[in-house]
Scaffold this motif. Structure first.
Motif, PDB file in Angstrom:
ATOM      1  N   GLU A 272      35.595  51.860  29.730  1.00 48.31           N
ATOM      2  CA  GLU A 272      36.100  50.971  30.775  1.00 48.31           C
ATOM      3  C   GLU A 272      37.532  50.546  30.469  1.00 48.31           C
ATOM      4  O   GLU A 272      38.373  50.453  31.368  1.00 48.31           O
ATOM      5  CB  GLU A 272      35.214  49.725  30.906  1.00 48.31           C
ATOM      6  CG  GLU A 272      34.041  49.940  31.819  1.00 48.31           C
ATOM      7  CD  GLU A 272      33.191  48.697  31.985  1.00 48.31           C
ATOM      8  OE1 GLU A 272      33.311  47.757  31.170  1.00 48.31           O
ATOM      9  OE2 GLU A 272      32.385  48.670  32.935  1.00 48.31           O
ATOM     10  N   GLU A 273      37.820  50.260  29.188  1.00 46.80           N
ATOM     11  CA  GLU A 273      39.196  49.925  28.815  1.00 46.80           C
ATOM     12  C   GLU A 273      40.132  51.061  29.201  1.00 46.80           C
ATOM     13  O   GLU A 273      41.224  50.853  29.731  1.00 46.80           O
ATOM     14  CB  GLU A 273      39.302  49.694  27.301  1.00 46.80           C
ATOM     15  CG  GLU A 273      38.473  48.553  26.773  1.00 46.80           C
ATOM     16  CD  GLU A 273      39.153  47.227  26.975  1.00 46.80           C
ATOM     17  OE1 GLU A 273      40.374  47.162  26.808  1.00 46.80           O
ATOM     18  OE2 GLU A 273      38.462  46.255  27.311  1.00 46.80           O
TER      19      GLU A 273
ATOM     20  N   ARG B 251      43.838  50.096  30.270  1.00 49.85           N
ATOM     21  CA  ARG B 251      44.201  49.122  29.237  1.00 49.85           C
ATOM     22  C   ARG B 251      44.244  49.741  27.854  1.00 49.85           C
ATOM     23  O   ARG B 251      44.406  49.050  26.859  1.00 49.85           O
ATOM     24  CB  ARG B 251      43.152  48.001  29.218  1.00 49.85           C
ATOM     25  CG  ARG B 251      43.233  47.234  30.477  1.00 49.85           C
ATOM     26  CD  ARG B 251      42.129  46.217  30.569  1.00 49.85           C
ATOM     27  NE  ARG B 251      42.434  45.352  31.695  1.00 49.85           N
ATOM     28  CZ  ARG B 251      42.028  44.130  31.856  1.00 49.85           C
ATOM     29  NH1 ARG B 251      41.252  43.602  30.941  1.00 49.85           N
ATOM     30  NH2 ARG B 251      42.353  43.435  32.911  1.00 49.85           N
TER      31      ARG B 251
ATOM     32  N   ARG C 146      28.486  37.505  44.297  1.00 46.63           N
ATOM     33  CA  ARG C 146      28.652  38.939  44.068  1.00 46.63           C
ATOM     34  C   ARG C 146      28.786  39.670  45.391  1.00 46.63           C
ATOM     35  O   ARG C 146      29.578  40.579  45.537  1.00 46.63           O
ATOM     36  CB  ARG C 146      27.434  39.493  43.341  1.00 46.63           C
ATOM     37  CG  ARG C 146      27.683  40.045  41.975  1.00 46.63           C
ATOM     38  CD  ARG C 146      26.447  40.738  41.470  1.00 46.63           C
ATOM     39  NE  ARG C 146      26.588  42.174  41.551  1.00 46.63           N
ATOM     40  CZ  ARG C 146      27.059  42.936  40.577  1.00 46.63           C
ATOM     41  NH1 ARG C 146      27.452  42.392  39.471  1.00 46.63           N
ATOM     42  NH2 ARG C 146      27.158  44.226  40.727  1.00 46.63           N
TER      43      ARG C 146
ATOM     44  N   ALA D  77      38.769  45.261  44.892  1.00 47.64           N
ATOM     45  CA  ALA D  77      37.353  45.055  44.589  1.00 47.64           C
ATOM     46  C   ALA D  77      37.269  43.908  43.611  1.00 47.64           C
ATOM     47  O   ALA D  77      37.258  44.088  42.413  1.00 47.64           O
ATOM     48  CB  ALA D  77      36.775  46.327  43.979  1.00 47.64           C
TER      49      ALA D  77
ATOM     50  N   THR E 158      34.706  43.940  40.620  1.00 49.32           N
ATOM     51  CA  THR E 158      34.714  45.057  39.682  1.00 49.32           C
ATOM     52  C   THR E 158      36.118  45.405  39.219  1.00 49.32           C
ATOM     53  O   THR E 158      36.333  46.450  38.643  1.00 49.32           O
ATOM     54  CB  THR E 158      34.054  46.305  40.294  1.00 49.32           C
ATOM     55  OG1 THR E 158      34.579  46.496  41.606  1.00 49.32           O
ATOM     56  CG2 THR E 158      32.567  46.134  40.369  1.00 49.32           C
ATOM     57  N   ASP E 159      37.069  44.533  39.463  1.00 50.07           N
ATOM     58  CA  ASP E 159      38.428  44.781  38.986  1.00 50.07           C
ATOM     59  C   ASP E 159      38.727  43.783  37.877  1.00 50.07           C
ATOM     60  O   ASP E 159      38.709  42.587  38.125  1.00 50.07           O
ATOM     61  CB  ASP E 159      39.415  44.602  40.151  1.00 50.07           C
ATOM     62  CG  ASP E 159      40.809  45.048  39.784  1.00 50.07           C
ATOM     63  OD1 ASP E 159      41.170  45.003  38.600  1.00 50.07           O
ATOM     64  OD2 ASP E 159      41.547  45.456  40.700  1.00 50.07           O
ATOM     65  N   PRO E 160      39.023  44.256  36.665  1.00 47.19           N
ATOM     66  CA  PRO E 160      39.198  43.311  35.557  1.00 47.19           C
ATOM     67  C   PRO E 160      40.342  42.324  35.772  1.00 47.19           C
ATOM     68  O   PRO E 160      40.366  41.276  35.142  1.00 47.19           O
ATOM     69  CB  PRO E 160      39.485  44.209  34.350  1.00 47.19           C
ATOM     70  CG  PRO E 160      39.640  45.572  34.869  1.00 47.19           C
ATOM     71  CD  PRO E 160      39.121  45.647  36.237  1.00 47.19           C
ATOM     72  N   ASP E 161      41.277  42.623  36.685  1.00 44.97           N
ATOM     73  CA  ASP E 161      42.352  41.664  36.911  1.00 44.97           C
ATOM     74  C   ASP E 161      41.915  40.492  37.767  1.00 44.97           C
ATOM     75  O   ASP E 161      42.534  39.443  37.739  1.00 44.97           O
ATOM     76  CB  ASP E 161      43.538  42.356  37.620  1.00 44.97           C
ATOM     77  CG  ASP E 161      44.182  43.407  36.736  1.00 44.97           C
ATOM     78  OD1 ASP E 161      44.690  44.395  37.277  1.00 44.97           O
ATOM     79  OD2 ASP E 161      44.152  43.225  35.503  1.00 44.97           O
TER      80      ASP E 161
ATOM     81  N   GLY F 254      26.741  41.237  36.172  1.00 45.55           N
ATOM     82  CA  GLY F 254      25.536  42.028  35.940  1.00 45.55           C
ATOM     83  C   GLY F 254      25.084  41.965  34.506  1.00 45.55           C
ATOM     84  O   GLY F 254      24.441  42.876  34.010  1.00 45.55           O
TER      85      GLY F 254
ATOM     86  N   PRO G  94      33.961  43.830  34.326  1.00 47.68           N
ATOM     87  CA  PRO G  94      34.296  45.094  33.701  1.00 47.68           C
ATOM     88  C   PRO G  94      35.324  44.910  32.590  1.00 47.68           C
ATOM     89  O   PRO G  94      36.161  44.031  32.678  1.00 47.68           O
ATOM     90  CB  PRO G  94      34.906  45.907  34.847  1.00 47.68           C
ATOM     91  CG  PRO G  94      35.394  44.909  35.818  1.00 47.68           C
ATOM     92  CD  PRO G  94      34.536  43.677  35.671  1.00 47.68           C
ATOM     93  N   ALA G  95      35.209  45.745  31.572  1.00 43.81           N
ATOM     94  CA  ALA G  95      36.147  45.700  30.444  1.00 43.81           C
ATOM     95  C   ALA G  95      36.242  44.302  29.837  1.00 43.81           C
ATOM     96  O   ALA G  95      37.315  43.827  29.517  1.00 43.81           O
ATOM     97  CB  ALA G  95      37.528  46.186  30.873  1.00 43.81           C
ATOM     98  N   ASP G  96      35.096  43.627  29.694  1.00 45.10           N
ATOM     99  CA  ASP G  96      35.038  42.318  29.024  1.00 45.10           C
ATOM    100  C   ASP G  96      35.888  41.255  29.693  1.00 45.10           C
ATOM    101  O   ASP G  96      36.248  40.270  29.045  1.00 45.10           O
ATOM    102  CB  ASP G  96      35.479  42.445  27.557  1.00 45.10           C
ATOM    103  CG  ASP G  96      34.373  43.040  26.704  1.00 45.10           C
ATOM    104  OD1 ASP G  96      34.619  43.303  25.530  1.00 45.10           O
ATOM    105  OD2 ASP G  96      33.263  43.232  27.234  1.00 45.10           O
TER     106      ASP G  96
END
Lengths: 449, 327
Positions: A420-421, A426, B157, B179, B182-185, B267, B272-274
């Protein structure tokens, strides 16, 4: 304010004290009854079974368990199920920690060593070939699970990690599916096909669901080079360069639009309902062969979502695909009723009527007689899976050993997270490969904590 | 006739008559509890259920967790002592832990002030003698009742998903929304919005605080010619500082422990991506997904220390800006 000299208050004070005491004493048994664990349903001959899967799988499993109850009227089976694979394991861990584990547990090769080695599962060896005959199980399927300390799970159904394609999406794009020639079906021709699909389809349809986070696809990649995910002495069986090459391919395909973009991939998660294949939004997907059944049902049937199974690319010269015991049946070490558990496991494993109801939703029954007998009674898409495995089995490889302790965390947790990173830009590919190795080796060194 | 002898014995006229009187009156019986002691006993008995709860549900598990934080405990097997290894690992060997701290701190620092400002503004608006105040108050309080529930998080959600309600609305205006979930930003922002949406309970407390400001002050200020903003910043806010402080401390403590929203919206993965890996979510994952309960216990105690330190800091700094009316 009345003081202690006031006789009225004094006698009332006396009364309140006595009343309070009696009231308090009466509360205690009520409070005590409220706590405590609920082991095995309370009455003898009542056991709990749990499994993971969606509503369709739940329906047929309930049916099979109802049939069991009519055949064995002295045993009642309470049912619990969880929709998501990950949530299921959280739940099992919590329940086992609380001493409240269900009696019969649908088990996975990713976790059988964790639970078996830590003493959470019942040793089924004494029941084998007595309450649970295993003569009809596919040859060699039980061997990986006969450990020195016991048999903690019996392989129930098998499937194959393979490639599924959507006939409708391919037809609409005017692209032919790959043929049967294993030598011609390489990773290069696979990439080209996915690219063509990505180009020829509208914006919201893609060539393939991004597979970079799928550790099992990576396992295929690695085994095709004669290596393995894990070695027998609990180390990683491949190099950083192998991982970097795999992620390089996935990354390239994602950037070129052949694979799904990150938000679609994340939304797909691990439930079938969100999977783009069920919505005809992707042409290809790497997945377990039995999911062809689930995806078709979720999508509304084979007319809506026509799916076909093919081999993964690159299987020549070294094949890697194998019939993997997708689910095993285990029992809790703390069960109060091991005989009833053994009877239920035997029913689910060996009874042809159970096999007919359960079909191949979970995979092909590893009991060969049951698999043969259900072919006529199940949905065509389920027969597709059974036939695919039967037709391809000559060129399959032997199954790998079950993952060591910590294996589940590495394949289902770390692998996906590190990808995912990379997916969200990233991290670079080499950084990601290094990060994965660092984290995975830490987990393996700690004995999987 | 029974006299309460405890108080009267020894009092009264001195001399032989008194001594005789003293001998004739019944002495206090040491084996029979006095009235005071009996009332104490009743008090303790009433206290007993609460104390049993405190002991069994709070103190004993607290002690067990402290012990477990020095062990390696995989839930399925008994714990083994490993000393400070968990703590060492937390600070030196676990980048995800530091990431989760960063995510949690950002969440607290952004969502708490915004939530309080929102609550204060709305309290001021609602206090200005609106008609239907009771109705509005109830309506604005409702989200805070539901805010930390699983149902609302699931709804969140849906609303913020790639095909969700928000993107649908934006689409009407012609904007292609990202999104969110589901977008880490953007994923953390959805959780911040969820927290701000539950501004109802600090708002109610602010309303109560506003009621306590004596109206004479406002009248005097009006007489002196002070305008609305002047009144707000010179009278209302300074006199509200104890309430603001109270809300700030409580909200910060709560926000540090936030779990449900992150768990459902991501979930369970913190992804996503922590990007939504709150500290308590990471703690839960280590405990129940990775069979690492000893480490998770250490994490819990470190969280306690962090919150205690932060609250202490709040009180220290609070002496500067909180104005208690009686000073």
């Amino acid at each position: 304010m009345p003081g202690p000299h006031d006789g009225g208050i004094r006698s009332a004070g006396h009364g309140i004290t006595r009343r309070a005491f009696v009231a308090g004493a009466a509360m205690l048994p009520v409070a005590a009854a409220g706590c405590g664990n609920d082991q095995g349903g309370g009455s003898p001959g009542a056991i709990r079974m749990t499994w993971w899967g969606n509503e369709d799988r739940a329906k047929i499993t309930q049916q099979a368990l109802d049939l069991f109850q009519t055949k064995h009227s002295d045993i009642t089976v309470e049912r619990e199920y969880t929709g998501s694979f990950d949530d299921y394991w959280d739940r099992i861990a919590t329940q086992t920690a609380g001493g409240n584990s269900p009696d019969v547990i649908q088990m996975s090769t990713s976790y059988i060593v964790e639970y078996g080695d830590r003493g959470a599962l019942l040793d089924l060896a004494p029941h084998l070939d007595q309450a649970i005959p295993t003569t009809d199980l596919a040859k060699g399927s039980l061997d990986p699970y006969r450990t020195g300390s016991g048999v903690f799970g019996i392989p129930w159904v098998g499937n194959v990690w393979t490639l599924i394609y959507n006939e409708k999406v391919l037809q609409d794009a005017g692209i032919d599916p790959p043929g049967d020639d294993l030598q011609a079906w390489t990773w290069e021709s696979f990439e080209a096909l996915a690219q063509q699909l990505g180009d020829a389809t509208p914006d919201d349809v893609h060539g393939i669901l991004d597979f970079g986070g799928q550790s099992t696809t990576f396992e295929v990649w690695v085994r095709q080079q004669g290596k393995a995910l894990f070695t027998e002495d609990r180390r990683l069986g491949f190099e950083q360069a192998d991982l970097a090459a795999f992620w390089g391919l996935a990354d390239r395909m994602r950037r070129s639009g052949a694979s799904t973009p990150p938000d679609v991939t994340s939304a797909a998660g691990d439930t079938l309902e969100q999977n783009p294949m069920a919505k005809n939004q992707t042409g290809l997907i790497f997945y377990w062969s039995n999911q062809i059944v689930g995806l078709t049902e979720v999508g509304g049937g084979p007319e809506q979502v026509p799916l076909q199974l093919i081999r993964v690319p690159g299987e020549s010269p070294t094949p890697s695909q194998n019939v993997h015991a997708s689910q095993l049946l285990s029992a809790s070490a703390k069960t109060k009723n091991p005989e009833a558990c053994a009877t239920l496991i035997d029913f689910l494993l060996n009874d042809p009527e159970a096999g007919a109801i359960l079909g191949s939703n979970r995979g092909t029954p590893l009991n060969e007689k049951v698999a043969e007998s259900i072919k006529g009674t199940v949905e065509p898409v389920e027969t597709q899976e059974i036939d695919f495995i039967a037709a391809q089995s000559d060129t399959f490889a032997p199954a790998p050993a079950p993952y060591p302790v910590g294996g589940g965390e590495i394949t289902d947790g770390i692998f996906l997270r590190v990808y995912e990173e990379l997916m969200y830009g990233r991290s670079s590919i080499d950084q990601a490969a290094a990060s994965f190795f660092e984290q995975a080796e830490q987990v393996l060194a700690r004995g999987g904590k | 006739m029974i006299i309460d002898d405890t108080e009267w014995a020894g009092r009264g006229p001195a001399g032989p008559v008194a001594r005789l009187a003293g001998r004739l009156t019944p002495r206090p019986n040491p084996s029979r509890p006095s009235r005071g002691q009996q009332e104490n006993a009743a008090g303790y008995l009433f206290l007993l259920p609460w104390f049993a709860g405190l002991l069994l549900i709070t103190l004993i598990p607290l002690g067990a967790s402290l012990y477990l934080s020095f062990t390696d405990y995989s839930i399925l097997q008994p714990p083994g002592w490993i000393g400070l290894e968990n703590y060492r690992r937390m600070f030196f060997d676990d980048p995800r832990l530091l990431k989760s701290l960063a995510v949690t701190v950002i969440y607290v620092v952004v969502s708490v002030p915004l939530s309080l400002i929102f609550a204060l503004v709305l309290a001021l608006v609602l206090d200005s003698g609106l008609r239907g105040l009771t109705f509005y108050r109830a309506v604005y309080y409702l989200p805070s009742l539901l805010g930390s529930s699983v149902a609302i998080a699931i709804l969140w959600r849906q609303v913020f998903g790639a095909d969700g309600l928000l993107n649908g609305l934006l689409g009407v205006v012609g904007i292609q929304g990202p999104a969110w979930i589901t977008d880490p930003d953007y994923s953390l922002s959805t959780l911040i919005v969820l927290h701000i949406w539950s501004f109802g309970s600090p708002m109610i407390i602010f309303l109560a605080g506003l009621r306590q400001i004596p109206t004479e002050l406002y009248e005097a200020a009006r007489v002196d010619g002070a305008g609305t903003w002047s009144r707000l910043f010179r009278i209302t806010i300074p006199l509200l500082t104890p309430v603001i402080f109270f809300n700030l401390v409580l909200q910060m403590i709560g926000a540090f422990q936030s779990f449900t929203g992150a768990f459902i919206v991501s979930g369970g993965s913190g992804g996503p991506a922590d990007s939504t890996l709150f500290y308590s979510l990471y703690l839960y994952e280590r405990a129940f997904t990775n069979f690492d309960m000893g480490y998770a216990s250490a994490m819990a105690w470190v969280l306690l220390l962090i919150i205690a330190a932060m609250t202490g800091l709040n009180f220290l700094v609070g002496r500067k800006w909180v104005f208690y009316g009686d000073q």
